[in-house]
Design a protein around this motif. Sequence first.
Motif, PDB file in Angstrom:
ATOM      1  N   THR A 104       0.993  -0.723   0.171  1.00  0.00           N
ATOM      2  CA  THR A 104      -0.253  -0.003   0.217  1.00  0.00           C
ATOM      3  C   THR A 104       0.935   1.687   0.429  1.00  0.00           C
ATOM      4  O   THR A 104       2.065   1.531   0.856  1.00  0.00           O
ATOM      5  N   PHE A 105       0.469   2.086  -0.909  1.00  0.00           N
ATOM      6  CA  PHE A 105       1.201   2.999  -1.489  1.00  0.00           C
ATOM      7  C   PHE A 105       0.477   4.572  -0.745  1.00  0.00           C
ATOM      8  O   PHE A 105      -0.847   4.687  -0.922  1.00  0.00           O
ATOM      9  N   TYR A 106       0.658   5.467  -0.133  1.00  0.00           N
ATOM     10  CA  TYR A 106      -0.303   6.287   0.945  1.00  0.00           C
ATOM     11  C   TYR A 106       0.684   7.460   1.223  1.00  0.00           C
ATOM     12  O   TYR A 106       1.578   7.663   1.766  1.00  0.00           O
ATOM     13  N   PHE A 107       0.243   8.583   0.578  1.00  0.00           N
ATOM     14  CA  PHE A 107       0.828  10.182   0.238  1.00  0.00           C
ATOM     15  C   PHE A 107      -0.379  10.822   0.560  1.00  0.00           C
ATOM     16  O   PHE A 107      -0.750  11.365  -0.259  1.00  0.00           O
ATOM     17  N   PRO A 108      -0.136  11.325   1.929  1.00  0.00           N
ATOM     18  CA  PRO A 108      -1.236  12.558   1.779  1.00  0.00           C
ATOM     19  C   PRO A 108      -0.939  13.858   1.186  1.00  0.00           C
ATOM     20  O   PRO A 108      -0.339  14.812   1.906  1.00  0.00           O
ATOM     21  N   ILE A 109      -1.086  14.318   0.570  1.00  0.00           N
ATOM     22  CA  ILE A 109      -0.648  15.791   0.043  1.00  0.00           C
ATOM     23  C   ILE A 109      -1.930  16.670   0.255  1.00  0.00           C
ATOM     24  O   ILE A 109      -0.943  17.880   0.572  1.00  0.00           O
ATOM     25  N   VAL A 110      -2.631  15.881   0.012  1.00  0.00           N
ATOM     26  CA  VAL A 110      -3.321  17.234   0.506  1.00  0.00           C
ATOM     27  C   VAL A 110      -3.514  18.376   2.085  1.00  0.00           C
ATOM     28  O   VAL A 110      -3.572  18.727   2.116  1.00  0.00           O
ATOM     29  N   THR A 111      -2.991  16.803   2.889  1.00  0.00           N
ATOM     30  CA  THR A 111      -3.604  16.915   4.409  1.00  0.00           C
ATOM     31  C   THR A 111      -1.797  17.484   4.159  1.00  0.00           C
ATOM     32  O   THR A 111      -1.670  18.872   5.506  1.00  0.00           O
ATOM     33  N   SER A 112      -1.093  18.193   3.671  1.00  0.00           N
ATOM     34  CA  SER A 112       0.973  18.159   4.146  1.00  0.00           C
ATOM     35  C   SER A 112       0.228  19.912   3.420  1.00  0.00           C
ATOM     36  O   SER A 112       1.063  20.634   4.318  1.00  0.00           O
ATOM     37  N   ILE A 113      -0.744  19.969   2.497  1.00  0.00           N
ATOM     38  CA  ILE A 113      -0.901  21.108   1.727  1.00  0.00           C
ATOM     39  C   ILE A 113      -1.637  21.809   2.744  1.00  0.00           C
ATOM     40  O   ILE A 113      -1.268  23.632   3.151  1.00  0.00           O
ATOM     41  N   VAL A 114      -2.621  21.155   3.644  1.00  0.00           N
ATOM     42  CA  VAL A 114      -3.489  22.310   4.550  1.00  0.00           C
ATOM     43  C   VAL A 114      -2.584  22.331   6.005  1.00  0.00           C
ATOM     44  O   VAL A 114      -2.521  23.318   6.691  1.00  0.00           O
ATOM     45  N   ILE A 115      -1.838  21.550   6.431  1.00  0.00           N
ATOM     46  CA  ILE A 115      -0.214  21.818   7.978  1.00  0.00           C
ATOM     47  C   ILE A 115       0.599  22.980   7.091  1.00  0.00           C
ATOM     48  O   ILE A 115       0.532  23.794   8.064  1.00  0.00           O
ATOM     49  N   SER A 116       0.516  22.485   6.571  1.00  0.00           N
ATOM     50  CA  SER A 116       1.368  23.806   5.720  1.00  0.00           C
ATOM     51  C   SER A 116       0.834  25.394   5.731  1.00  0.00           C
ATOM     52  O   SER A 116       1.533  25.885   6.369  1.00  0.00           O
TER      53      SER A 116
END
Length: 72
Positions: free
Chosen positions: A46-58
């Motif tokens: 399983t590959f998981y990349f939290p791109i939107v979560t990273s943007i929100v935290i940023s």
Amino acid sequence: MNEIPKLLIGIGAALIVFGVLWQFGGKFISLGKLPGDIIIKNENSTFYFPIVTSIVISIVLSLLFFIIGRFR
């Protein structure tokens, strides 16, 4: 020289509070499973990349540091 230890203690305390809130508040706020996060599931992996979560935290951290910088 007395400012650095106080700053490190404050950052450490903030991280502890943030970690506890994330641990217990994770049931109510699913920060790691936002729409737009990339999840690829295969048979063996399983590959998981939290791109939107990273943007929100940023964005949240940028706003926080901007506000702190304005009051300095």
